[in-house]
Design a protein around this motif. Structure first.
Motif, mmCIF file in Angstrom:
data_model
loop_
_atom_site.group_PDB
_atom_site.id
_atom_site.type_symbol
_atom_site.label_atom_id
_atom_site.label_comp_id
_atom_site.label_asym_id
_atom_site.label_seq_id
_atom_site.Cartn_x
_atom_site.Cartn_y
_atom_site.Cartn_z
ATOM 1 N N GLU A 190 5.238 10.619 -6.083
ATOM 2 C CA GLU A 190 6.634 10.411 -5.672
ATOM 3 C C GLU A 190 7.288 9.263 -6.430
ATOM 4 O O GLU A 190 8.501 9.154 -6.479
ATOM 5 N N ALA A 191 6.454 8.382 -6.990
ATOM 6 C CA ALA A 191 6.942 7.265 -7.805
ATOM 7 C C ALA A 191 5.952 7.078 -8.949
ATOM 8 O O ALA A 191 4.842 7.624 -8.918
ATOM 9 N N TYR A 192 6.368 6.312 -9.956
ATOM 10 C CA TYR A 192 5.527 6.149 -11.143
ATOM 11 C C TYR A 192 5.429 4.664 -11.483
ATOM 12 O O TYR A 192 6.447 4.001 -11.660
ATOM 13 N N ASP A 194 0.822 -1.202 0.000
ATOM 14 C CA ASP A 194 0.000 0.000 0.000
ATOM 15 C C ASP A 194 0.866 1.266 0.000
ATOM 16 O O ASP A 194 0.443 2.329 -0.447
ATOM 17 N N LYS A 195 2.131 1.123 0.445
ATOM 18 C CA LYS A 195 3.063 2.259 0.399
ATOM 19 C C LYS A 195 3.362 2.647 -1.046
ATOM 20 O O LYS A 195 3.507 3.827 -1.367
ATOM 21 N N SER A 196 3.460 1.630 -1.918
ATOM 22 C CA SER A 196 3.712 1.902 -3.343
ATOM 23 C C SER A 196 2.555 2.688 -3.947
ATOM 24 O O SER A 196 2.762 3.677 -4.664
ATOM 25 N N VAL A 197 1.324 2.242 -3.647
ATOM 26 C CA VAL A 197 0.139 2.935 -4.173
ATOM 27 C C VAL A 197 0.100 4.370 -3.651
ATOM 28 O O VAL A 197 -0.183 5.308 -4.395
ATOM 29 N N SER A 198 0.420 4.538 -2.373
ATOM 30 C CA SER A 198 0.449 5.871 -1.767
ATOM 31 C C SER A 198 1.465 6.776 -2.477
ATOM 32 O O SER A 198 1.187 7.943 -2.767
ATOM 33 N N LYS A 199 2.643 6.217 -2.804
ATOM 34 C CA LYS A 199 3.678 6.992 -3.511
ATOM 35 C C LYS A 199 3.221 7.361 -4.916
ATOM 36 O O LYS A 199 3.461 8.474 -5.386
ATOM 37 N N TRP A 200 2.530 6.434 -5.602
ATOM 38 C CA TRP A 200 2.024 6.723 -6.950
ATOM 39 C C TRP A 200 1.013 7.860 -6.901
ATOM 40 O O TRP A 200 1.020 8.737 -7.756
#
Length: 200
Positions: free
Chosen positions: A47-49, A37-43
């Motif tokens: 902050e990330a793609y 869920d951290k990845s989704v939050s960054k997207w």
């Protein structure tokens, strides 16, 4: 460089919009994509793609095109969401009509001919009938996965409702369902392959 930054912002905003429209939490979307869920939050914060493969998976989950995901929208996503909810409500009300008719027939049979022991079969028959109604609406508004699931339910519930009064023929009827089910699976695979070819 500036264009890439703008694209990242658009995608980040669209992920948030479409996730909320789908009624998914960041954690639920992450589980479906096999990410944290951290990845989704960054997207969503830009902050990330996500890579192209992940974007395509998200488009499948949200039932949108890749073009929808990378384009700026004003009111269109909300209108699309409202339209989708209307379609679901109309489909559900139409399917419930089959159950209302089954209930009326059941009550009439019990009142007029109380000796009839199989009046409850009205409700068994209502299962494939309501599934057929949902399938018809999914052909108009739904996606291939929904159609494949509904046609599978229709096949099995229809054959089971036929088998109940004729118990001795149950295996013959179920043998008909197996090749039909395989045909539905193959049809769905063909539709997915055809749709994948259309993706840019």
């Amino acid at each position: 460089m500036e264009e890439q930054k703008k694209l990242n912002e658009i995608v980040a905003n669209n992920i948030t919009i479409y996730r909320k429209m789908a009624g998914l939490t960041q954690s639920a979307l992450a589980d479906m994509l096999h990410f944290s869920d951290k990845s989704v939050s960054k997207w969503e914060r830009g902050e990330a793609y996500p890579d192209l493969e992940v974007l395509v998976k998200m488009c499948d989950i949200f039932d949108i095109t890749l073009n929808d995901m990378v384009s700026t929208h004003k009111k269109r996503p909300i209108q699309k969401w409202i339209q989708k909810r209307k379609h679901i409500l109309i489909s559900a009300m139409s399917a419930l009509l089959a159950w209302l008719i089954a209930t009326i027939v059941f009550v009439v049979l019990r009142l007029v001919t109380p000796a009839v022991g199989q009046a409850w079969m009205c409700f068994i028959i209502a299962i494939p009938v309501s599934t057929l109604v949902l399938f018809i609406f999914s052909c108009i508004w739904g996606n291939p996965l929904v159609r494949a699931i509904l046609i599978s339910i229709l096949i099995w519930t229809t054959l089971v409702s036929i088998c109940i009064p004729f118990e001795q023929n149950i295996w013959i009827l179920l043998c008909i369902a197996i090749p039909l089910q395989l045909m539905v699976i193959l049809w769905y695979i063909l539709v997915r392959l055809k749709n994948n070819k259309k993706e840019p």
